[in-house]
Design a protein around this motif. Structure first.
Motif, PDB file in Angstrom:
ATOM      1  N   MET A   8       1.233  -1.153  -0.063  1.00  0.00           N
ATOM      2  CA  MET A   8      -0.193   0.204  -0.177  1.00  0.00           C
ATOM      3  C   MET A   8       0.946   1.104  -0.372  1.00  0.00           C
ATOM      4  N   ALA A   9       2.075   0.825  -0.114  1.00  0.00           N
ATOM      5  CA  ALA A   9       3.132   2.326  -0.065  1.00  0.00           C
ATOM      6  C   ALA A   9       4.064   1.795  -0.587  1.00  0.00           C
ATOM      7  N   MET A  10       5.230   2.373  -1.590  1.00  0.00           N
ATOM      8  CA  MET A  10       6.112   1.924  -1.794  1.00  0.00           C
ATOM      9  C   MET A  10       7.283   1.708  -1.759  1.00  0.00           C
ATOM     10  N   SER A  11       8.386   1.755  -1.935  1.00  0.00           N
ATOM     11  CA  SER A  11       9.438   1.371  -1.760  1.00  0.00           C
ATOM     12  C   SER A  11       9.928   3.572  -1.524  1.00  0.00           C
ATOM     13  N   LEU A  12      10.983   3.453  -0.311  1.00  0.00           N
ATOM     14  CA  LEU A  12      10.990   4.791  -0.348  1.00  0.00           C
ATOM     15  C   LEU A  12      11.952   6.119  -1.116  1.00  0.00           C
ATOM     16  N   SER A  13      11.646   7.324  -0.874  1.00  0.00           N
ATOM     17  CA  SER A  13      12.841   8.266  -1.983  1.00  0.00           C
ATOM     18  C   SER A  13      13.517   8.657  -1.111  1.00  0.00           C
ATOM     19  N   LYS A  14      14.682   9.172  -1.720  1.00  0.00           N
ATOM     20  CA  LYS A  14      16.164  10.071  -1.320  1.00  0.00           C
ATOM     21  C   LYS A  14      16.378  10.686  -2.166  1.00  0.00           C
ATOM     22  N   PRO A  15      16.626  12.134  -0.682  1.00  0.00           N
ATOM     23  CA  PRO A  15      16.381  13.938  -2.322  1.00  0.00           C
ATOM     24  C   PRO A  15      17.468  13.850  -3.054  1.00  0.00           C
ATOM     25  N   HIS A  16      17.156  14.847  -3.595  1.00  0.00           N
ATOM     26  CA  HIS A  16      18.560  15.186  -4.489  1.00  0.00           C
ATOM     27  C   HIS A  16      19.389  15.673  -4.000  1.00  0.00           C
ATOM     28  N   PRO A  17      20.174  15.039  -3.831  1.00  0.00           N
ATOM     29  CA  PRO A  17      21.693  15.898  -3.137  1.00  0.00           C
ATOM     30  C   PRO A  17      21.997  17.881  -3.013  1.00  0.00           C
ATOM     31  N   THR A  18      21.908  17.968  -4.452  1.00  0.00           N
ATOM     32  CA  THR A  18      21.769  19.009  -4.473  1.00  0.00           C
ATOM     33  C   THR A  18      21.087  20.258  -5.241  1.00  0.00           C
ATOM     34  N   SER A  19      19.979  19.648  -5.533  1.00  0.00           N
ATOM     35  CA  SER A  19      18.939  20.360  -5.885  1.00  0.00           C
ATOM     36  C   SER A  19      17.495  19.735  -5.579  1.00  0.00           C
ATOM     37  N   PRO A  20      16.846  19.103  -4.229  1.00  0.00           N
ATOM     38  CA  PRO A  20      16.302  18.830  -3.675  1.00  0.00           C
ATOM     39  C   PRO A  20      14.707  19.540  -3.658  1.00  0.00           C
ATOM     40  N   HIS A  21      14.725  20.627  -3.803  1.00  0.00           N
ATOM     41  CA  HIS A  21      13.632  21.415  -4.316  1.00  0.00           C
ATOM     42  C   HIS A  21      13.277  21.411  -5.743  1.00  0.00           C
ATOM     43  N   GLU A  22      14.453  20.103  -6.950  1.00  0.00           N
ATOM     44  CA  GLU A  22      13.882  21.349  -8.402  1.00  0.00           C
ATOM     45  C   GLU A  22      13.868  19.586  -9.399  1.00  0.00           C
ATOM     46  N   LEU A  23      15.479  18.876  -8.322  1.00  0.00           N
ATOM     47  CA  LEU A  23      14.737  17.675  -9.382  1.00  0.00           C
ATOM     48  C   LEU A  23      15.047  16.152  -7.976  1.00  0.00           C
ATOM     49  N   THR A  24      14.630  15.826  -8.771  1.00  0.00           N
ATOM     50  CA  THR A  24      14.548  14.371  -8.286  1.00  0.00           C
ATOM     51  C   THR A  24      15.572  13.457  -7.735  1.00  0.00           C
ATOM     52  N   GLY A  25      15.487  12.762  -6.875  1.00  0.00           N
ATOM     53  CA  GLY A  25      16.801  11.585  -6.520  1.00  0.00           C
ATOM     54  C   GLY A  25      16.173  10.176  -6.933  1.00  0.00           C
ATOM     55  N   VAL A  26      16.234   9.574  -5.778  1.00  0.00           N
ATOM     56  CA  VAL A  26      15.672   8.310  -5.802  1.00  0.00           C
ATOM     57  C   VAL A  26      14.273   8.631  -5.254  1.00  0.00           C
ATOM     58  N   LYS A  27      13.689   8.240  -6.016  1.00  0.00           N
ATOM     59  CA  LYS A  27      11.638   7.931  -6.270  1.00  0.00           C
ATOM     60  C   LYS A  27      11.117   6.738  -5.759  1.00  0.00           C
ATOM     61  N   LEU A  28      10.444   7.431  -5.291  1.00  0.00           N
ATOM     62  CA  LEU A  28       9.212   6.277  -4.459  1.00  0.00           C
ATOM     63  C   LEU A  28       8.604   4.903  -5.416  1.00  0.00           C
ATOM     64  N   GLY A  29       9.682   3.997  -5.092  1.00  0.00           N
ATOM     65  CA  GLY A  29       9.338   2.306  -6.143  1.00  0.00           C
ATOM     66  C   GLY A  29      10.113   2.320  -7.044  1.00  0.00           C
ATOM     67  N   ASP A  30      11.541   3.677  -6.329  1.00  0.00           N
ATOM     68  CA  ASP A  30      12.483   2.804  -7.927  1.00  0.00           C
ATOM     69  C   ASP A  30      12.622   1.231  -7.427  1.00  0.00           C
ATOM     70  N   GLU A  31      12.606   1.337  -6.330  1.00  0.00           N
ATOM     71  CA  GLU A  31      13.889   0.097  -5.465  1.00  0.00           C
ATOM     72  C   GLU A  31      12.888  -0.881  -6.595  1.00  0.00           C
ATOM     73  N   GLN A  32      11.896  -0.802  -6.427  1.00  0.00           N
ATOM     74  CA  GLN A  32      11.000  -1.797  -6.865  1.00  0.00           C
ATOM     75  C   GLN A  32      11.109  -1.921  -8.518  1.00  0.00           C
ATOM     76  N   PHE A  33      10.950  -0.453  -8.970  1.00  0.00           N
ATOM     77  CA  PHE A  33      10.472  -0.941 -10.513  1.00  0.00           C
ATOM     78  C   PHE A  33      11.966  -1.245 -11.322  1.00  0.00           C
ATOM     79  N   ALA A  34      12.799  -1.156 -10.106  1.00  0.00           N
ATOM     80  CA  ALA A  34      14.309  -1.796 -10.797  1.00  0.00           C
ATOM     81  C   ALA A  34      14.257  -3.075 -11.303  1.00  0.00           C
ATOM     82  N   VAL A  35      13.730  -3.759 -10.510  1.00  0.00           N
ATOM     83  CA  VAL A  35      13.785  -5.221 -10.891  1.00  0.00           C
ATOM     84  C   VAL A  35      12.313  -5.632 -11.153  1.00  0.00           C
TER      85      VAL A  35
END
Lengths: 409, 409
Positions: free
Chosen positions: A101-128
């Motif tokens: 009911m919730a997907m793998s957690l995100s990680k903010p973009h290291p330098t522009s967190p309020h403009e660019l995505t870092g690791v997105k919600l679910g990225d770890e799951q979609f990767a496989v």
């Protein structure tokens, strides 16, 4: 069908109570790190198909072993999102279909967190996803209410109502109040802080996914069935990552009706560093400020009796209708706390989350839904889901959804 | 004069640095529970009249023993108000004059905390005033800046400026900012919570002392010397207990210029129970939420270099002037952080508190002030104090005060 529900907290317990009224499964094992919780639940519900067990949700081996022990075919993850990956991996290793009911957690973009995505919600799951698909196996991710029912509404809007969608705007709001407390959130404050203080993600077809500052683009949305206007702001949420994968919407947003007071509380916690999960040294002990905030507030799972009001989840769809005319429609599901407490001893927010994966399990059991890979709810036909949700018992779950035309901008 | 300062924290250290420039005393013992703090201070200041010592401020025996060991004549309490009573009692037992900058703590009324007073600030000290008077001994209580200089201003207003006083309204405000932090209070958050969340006390001649709800009667007060308008609210403070004993004011109030943001932070902490000093159980450890809040914020004593701006303390006096005409006058003292950092390595708020007891000690040493019993600053003539404060060094302390006529209501 042999189901394993991992987690006997608020949502897991409500899912067990809802499933117990249905005949589509043979066995339902409910497991928790604390074995007393599922044992008490199983004793209270009194359905011979239920089994209580112990599991360590942080260990994929522990999850896989439990799957093998009980020949589990379907695993529903009902614990907090920190444990998505071990349960997801444990289900794959154990050979079971996976739902969450919730997907793998995100990680903010290291330098522009309020403009660019870092690791997105679910990225770890979609990767496989390829591995799941190659194995002919299904992970149905984000099948609570939001994400979940909201994604089903998006599918329905695209298939049945609109020829072109400008925006899928998930809008969530409530008028729940808890008697006897100055401040008592109706959902986990730990998770609410996580959702609301992470940079909100937005999708636009021309731009892809991008982020903004927390609490951006405030908007007063008028919710139906007496809830009325609530201040909503952008919040990081799974729908924004799911809907663009299986719909053709030009823009996808999620706004949460936190209300002015809750927004102010979250901003203040952040300003004081009390949202942090990093342990501090306080008079000789180590403690994380966010855990202290959670401990100082009442446990939301225990507040159902003191709560009153309704909660609403839905999607505001704008674009061009099937008739070629501009259209603005809110598809929604409203739940009244009084009713869920009377019928299921479960408070409204928790119950509204739990009903959706149970319906999905039933659709998978009957074959109305099928698929392989890592798929969101919008990858499946919406009709069977919405029919089963709304139809009166014993055929359906007796929880109607609604549709409201909004004024055109 | 042989002085003992109990406490080598921010205010105690600043008092030592200020006193070291004056010739009115023979010995100054500075003592702390942690002996390294006074030792480092004495080494840094390098005045042969200074002596470092260890003391347990929670023990009147420990205080009395130190007094006897060094033949102390005057004790200045510079620790937090939880230790007022043991130091006050230790000074009496040791035969020394006692001075403090905050009085014994209050306890709210058990059933009507926002209407009636319970145990008031200073009640425990005034309860034994007869013993001090009978012994011919002096306890000068509340002689920091607020209480302290504000009370001296009240005395001055009654003696020199007004024939009848409608209200003595203490008003405290600042425009201090701390670079590099979203939120960094310039004074102990622990004490600020204690002051601001206790029921504020108000005095009216016809009604006596009574209380209101925290943050009552918000008012925008325009502070002088460029500070400008700041939102002020009622706060529990010693002046309201002291001024009615030695002036004829019809009403006495204290409003603290917390500003909108700080008020919102304190209200939020209270709403979430994070102001509480009662330990909570958090993941197996016991910790008080208020201690966690303090630990999450930077230590204000270390922020002087990053601070800029001014702080203002004063009394707004309304009534009838000596000429029989309506009058509204603000008597005030403004301190610039840049100046106190440059001259004393001490941040403005701490320095402005510390200078006043040093001046009082000098007035007691010269005989310009004398008395017996438990007395507030307004029990003494204001002229000598204000002259010594403002006069240039080496005669005075070179810190001018001001007076501003306000528009009549």
């Amino acid at each position: 069908m042999k189901i394993l529900i991992v987690g006997a907290g608020g949502v897991g317990s409500a899912a067990v109570r809802i499933a117990a009224r249905r005949s589509f499964f043979d066995t339902l094992v409910v497991a928790d790190y604390d074995p007393a919780r599922p044992a008490a639940l199983v004793a209270a519900v009194g359905d011979p198909r239920l089994v209580a067990a112990q599991v360590d949700a942080s260990s994929s081996e522990s999850v896989a072993a439990l799957i093998r022990e009980h020949d589990i075919t379907h695993v529903l993850n009902a614990v907090d999102p920190r444990f998505v990956m071990p349960i997801f991996e444990g289900a794959f290793a154990g050979g079971a279909t996976y739902l969450d009911m919730a997907m793998s957690l995100s990680k903010p973009h290291p330098t522009s967190p309020h403009e660019l995505t870092g690791v997105k919600l679910g990225d770890e799951q979609f990767a496989v996803a390829d591995e799941w698909e190659a194995a002919g196996r299904l992970a149905l991710v984000g099948i609570g209410v939001e994400p979940g029912l909201s994604d089903v509404f998006a599918r329905y809007a695209e298939d049945e109502l609109f020829s072109e969608i400008d925006e899928l705007g998930v809008r969530d709001g409530a008028n729940l109040v808890v008697a006897g407390y100055d401040f008592a959130p109706s959902f986990s404050i730990w998770t609410t802080i996580e959702e609301c203080l992470n940079p909100p993600v937005i999708y636009e077809k021309d731009r892809g996914w991008y982020t903004t500052a927390p609490f951006s683009e405030p908007e007063t949305f008028d919710f139906p069935e007496g809830i009325g206007p609530v201040e909503c702001v952008n919040v990081e949420h799974e729908e924004v990552l799911l809907m663009p994968r299986w719909t053709s919407a030009k823009r996808v947003t999620f706004k949460y009706g936190l209300g002015d007071e809750f927004i102010e509380v979250l901003k203040t916690l952040h300003k004081l560093g009390l949202d942090s999960t990093t342990p501090l040294s306080v008079k000789g002990v180590q403690v994380s400020p966010r855990d202290v905030v959670a401990a100082a507030l009442p446990d939301p799972a225990t507040l159902g009796d003191r709560m009153s009001g309704k909660t609403c989840a839905g999607v505001w769809v704008t674009g061009t209708g099937k008739d070629g005319q501009p259209r603005s429609t809110y598809l929604y599901h409203v739940v009244d706390n009084e009713q869920t407490m009377a019928e299921y001893s479960s408070q409204a927010v928790v119950w509204q989350t739990a009903i959706n994966p149970v319906i999905a399990l039933e659709l998978l059991a009957t074959g109305a839904w099928s698929g392989k890979g890592v798929l969101g709810p919008e990858a499946f036909p919406a009709g069977p889901f919405l029919s089963l949700l709304a139809a009166d018992a014993p055929i359906g779950y007796g929880s109607p959804w609604g549709m409201e035309e909004k004024p055109l901008a």
